[in-house]
Design an enzyme around this catalytic site. Structure first.
Site, PDB file in Angstrom:
ATOM      1  CD  GLN A   1      -2.285  50.092  50.564  1.00 44.27           C
ATOM      2  OE1 GLN A   1      -1.308  49.888  50.683  1.00 44.27           O
ATOM      3  NE2 GLN A   1      -3.373  49.685  50.916  1.00 44.27           N
TER       4      GLN A   1
ATOM      5  CG  ASP B   1       0.278  49.870  54.388  1.00 48.85           C
ATOM      6  OD1 ASP B   1      -0.312  49.466  55.504  1.00 48.85           O
ATOM      7  OD2 ASP B   1       0.705  49.194  53.384  1.00 48.85           O
TER       8      ASP B   1
ATOM      9  CE  LYS C   1     -12.095  44.201  54.656  1.00 49.32           C
ATOM     10  NZ  LYS C   1     -11.805  44.877  53.493  1.00 49.32           N
TER      11      LYS C   1
ATOM     12  NE  ARG D   1      -4.021  47.005  46.306  1.00 49.57           N
ATOM     13  CZ  ARG D   1      -4.630  46.900  47.488  1.00 49.57           C
ATOM     14  NH1 ARG D   1      -5.957  47.148  47.445  1.00 49.57           N
ATOM     15  NH2 ARG D   1      -3.881  46.940  48.433  1.00 49.57           N
TER      16      ARG D   1
ATOM     17  CG  HIS E   1      -1.656  44.359  57.562  1.00 50.24           C
ATOM     18  ND1 HIS E   1      -0.669  43.849  56.550  1.00 50.24           N
ATOM     19  CD2 HIS E   1      -1.732  42.723  58.045  1.00 50.24           C
ATOM     20  CE1 HIS E   1      -0.528  42.614  56.423  1.00 50.24           C
ATOM     21  NE2 HIS E   1      -1.023  42.065  57.417  1.00 50.24           N
TER      22      HIS E   1
ATOM     23  CG  HIS F   1       2.564  46.187  57.625  1.00 51.70           C
ATOM     24  ND1 HIS F   1       2.952  47.220  56.667  1.00 51.70           N
ATOM     25  CD2 HIS F   1       1.618  45.749  57.319  1.00 51.70           C
ATOM     26  CE1 HIS F   1       2.465  47.082  55.720  1.00 51.70           C
ATOM     27  NE2 HIS F   1       1.344  46.062  55.974  1.00 51.70           N
TER      28      HIS F   1
ATOM     29  CB  CYS G   1       2.163  43.272  54.019  1.00 56.82           C
ATOM     30  SG  CYS G   1       0.632  43.662  53.350  1.00 56.82           S
TER      31      CYS G   1
HETATM   32 ZN   LIG Z   1      -0.067  45.163  55.057  1.00 59.17          ZN
END
Ligand SMILES: [Zn+2]
Ligand SMILES: [Zn+2]
Length: 647
Positions: free
Chosen positions: A393, A395, A477, A375, A523, A397, A346
């Site tokens: 990910q 991912d 979420k 992580r 996200h 945004h 992010c």
């Molecule tokens: Zn994010």
């Protein structure tokens, strides 16, 4: 005075809304008996204003009650907790001097962590003996009896038995929760510190099975005492247990940790725990999965970026990760500057958005990144590809106006539906998670965000379950769960509304009146972690992927060494036609090659010998359909093409 009046009654409200009058002091068991003798026999516990309690507890006046029986999904958890106490009872009896720690129910059963006395080593060979002792206690149908003790007395009680872990647990309850009393549950000669609730007696557990022994640490902390964890499960019937064991067998055969190296997909090494090494076939699989996600990105007008893996620690202060996520992050230092390895993508996306001025006309702006994140997970919780320390990910945004949130969330849900269906998962379960304890932002922001997600789901007529307190620290979420071939549920996609990060990064857009406004940030990940999704796919298909997803669609098997050159020619032609193909060049017998190819789980074997070489053809054998006869390379390529299209 009230105490003398035997006629006082209380009223409980039943699930159908009807009132039930009971004498003052009536228990859950009394309520069940008042409803009917059948229910009295079937009752395991009682829900009082939504909270599960012992049947023996007195009911408060005016409570909504519901009797829990073995038909209730929560009942299994209850008897598995009962079974954990029975296991501790058996273990303490068989191995005097054993210290008990904790024994919770878990998804498929229960465990209990023990510290055995010096010199006592318990392993899987001992499980039968422990199980036999448990069965005696179950047959004896010992009652679970609760008593509440002042903490000082409870500490005294456990200290006298040398149960130090229990003493520590009570001391923590005093420190963290200001506990003044604690509850103890007895079954037979064994008494354990426990919040409860428990079923009425051990006889209700019906059937138990101990499965394995593993090492663990007290409180999962590598610096604390090493304990022995015994796993088991319990069911209401032998038939349910048999079904469970059968599923376990199947799961073992599909275990991606075994299939990964066997099929050349990935490997795990002690040099980098929790960080998979993708091998050639696995990398192809990832590319194929990527391609499906990219189709969605194009269809739904995303742009794609790539941002750095390692960024200045200041950035992570600004994003809130330092305060809320630090314990899961890796840090590094160079030239006197401190950096963090990104745990999320992010902040990078925010820097990209913030680098330019934006008009309302550009919104919604959808920025995707296949971002690798790291992580810091404890080594003990790592599990193949399903729980890792480094993963990618899919991912994205989305920056939009508050009015656009519902529409964007709807689009994400549709993308997820289409994508999951493509991979053969049609049963998608949705969970909505709300504000956790550790979080940033105001009540109003959270309410607005939670409301937007709810609205999007409800407008689409989607069913969902609520997970109170399980949101991310920056926003509520929606999680998407799929069910695999063995009926197991996996969390994959996620969609989170975030009103905070745009503030932290001072992100703005210009509205029609030329005023600066704050965008909302969403996200979202469709598959979640690519590693985890690949792991789920491997197990779902038991390593035998459909033609369109198979890293190697066809394996050419030359009958002998003199056919290898022709085999290579065939492979080259097929590759040009878009087929993923490999050649078995080994000097092995054709029987051996066929057997090994079977283990490799490719959809097609192409056998080439003298006959095929002469006619310029290949003998095709399909795993699904058996022998398909001989055909030319073009014909075979067309067949693969057709299979790919039908999925
Ligand atoms: Zn994010
Ligand atoms: Zn307990």
């Amino acid at each position: 005075m009230g105490r003398m009046e035997a006629s006082t009654t209380i009223t409980a409200k039943l699930p159908d809304g009807k009132p039930l009058e009971l004498p003052d002091g009536a228990t859950g068991a009394d309520a069940a008996a008042a409803i009917g003798p059948g229910l009295a026999r079937a009752a395991l516990a009682i829900r009082v204003d939504g909270e599960l309690r012992d049947l023996s507890a007195a009911l408060p006046d005016g409570a909504e009650i519901a009797i829990l029986t073995d038909r209730d999904p929560e009942a299994l958890e209850l008897i598995r907790h009962d079974a954990a106490h029975v296991m501790a009872e058996a273990v303490v009896d068989l191995y005097p001097g054993t210290k008990v720690t904790i024994g919770p129910p878990i998804e498929q059963g229960f465990y209990y962590d023990f510290e055995f006395p010096e010199g006592v080593k318990v392993n899987e060979d001992d499980l039968e003996r422990i199980e036999a002792a448990m069965n005696e206690h179950i047959a004896a149908d010992e009652a679970f009896e609760r008593r509440d003790l002042p903490v000082a007395e409870a500490i005294e009680h456990f200290r006298a038995q040398n149960q130090d872990y229990k003493v520590e647990l009570i001391e923590d309850l005093v420190r963290d929760e200001g506990a003044e009393t604690v509850s103890l549950y007895r079954n037979g000669p064994f008494e354990d510190l426990c919040r409860g609730p428990h079923g009425p007696s051990t006889g209700r557990i019906a059937t138990v099975k101990l499965s394995s022994v593993a090492g663990s640490y007290w409180r999962g902390d590598e610096t604390r005492e090493v304990l022995t964890r015994i796993y088991g499960t319990a069911f209401f019937s032998k038939a349910d247990l048999e079904r469970h064991l059968e599923l376990l067998e199947q799961a073992k055969a599909r275990d991606h940790r075994r299939l990964g190296p066997q099929l050349g997909l990935f490997m795990l090494r002690k040099e980098a725990p929790g960080m998979p090494f993708w091998l050639a076939h696995g990398t192809t699989l990832l590319r194929l999965i990527d391609a499906e996600v990219h189709k969605q990105l194009r269809k739904r007008e995303y742009e794609e970026i790539k941002t750095p893996h390692v960024m200045d620690v200041d950035l992570w202060h600004r994003s809130g990760h330092w305060d809320n996520y630090r314990e899961n992050m890796y840090f590094t230092e160079s030239g006197g500057r401190e950096y963090a390895v990104r745990p999320m993508n992010c902040p990078g996306a925010c820097l990209v958005f913030g680098a330019e001025r934006h008009s309302y006309r550009e919104l919604p702006l959808r920025i995707a990144e296949f971002g690798q994140v790291s992580r810091a997970e404890r080594e003990g919780v790592l599990h193949g590809l399903l729980r890792v320390r480094a993963f990618t990910q899919d991912d994205a945004h989305i920056y939009c106006t508050p009015e656009q949130v519902v529409g964007e969330v709807t689009g994400i849900c549709e993308a997820i539906d289409e994508l999951y269906e493509r991979f053969g998962f049609d049963d998608v379960r949705i969970e909505l998670s709300t504000r956790p304890e550790k979080s940033i932002g105001t009540d109003e922001q959270w309410q607005k965000a939670e409301q937007a997600l709810r609205e999007a789901l409800e407008a689409q007529g989607r069913e969902y379950t609520l997970n109170p307190g399980d949101g991310a620290f920056y926003g509520p979420k929606i999680d998407f769960h799929i069910t695999d071939a063995l009926g197991r549920s996996w969390q994959c996609g996620t969609c989170q509304v975030d009103f905070f990060m745009p503030e932290r990064f001072d992100l703005t857009y210009t509205d029609p009146d030329d005023a600066q406004q704050r965008p909302v940030m969403i996200h979202r990940a469709l598959l979640g972690s690519m590693e985890r999704f690949a792991g789920i796919l491997i197990e779902h298909h038991a390593g035998r992927f459909p033609v369109w997803l198979a890293p190697v669609q066809a394996l050419v098997l030359p009958i002998s060494d003199r056919h290898v050159a022709y085999g290579e020619q065939v492979a080259t032609r097929l590759r040009e036609a878009g087929v993923r193909v490999e050649v078995d060049r080994r000097s092995e017998s054709i029987g051996r090659k066929v057997r090994d190819a079977e283990i490799g789980r490719n959809p097609f074997m192409l056998v080439v010998g003298d006959k095929e070489q002469e006619s310029g053809e290949l003998a095709v054998r399909s795993h699904e359909q058996g022998e398909l006869g001989t055909m030319g390379t073009a014909e075979f390529a067309a067949l693969v093409q057709r299979e790919q299209e039908t999925g």
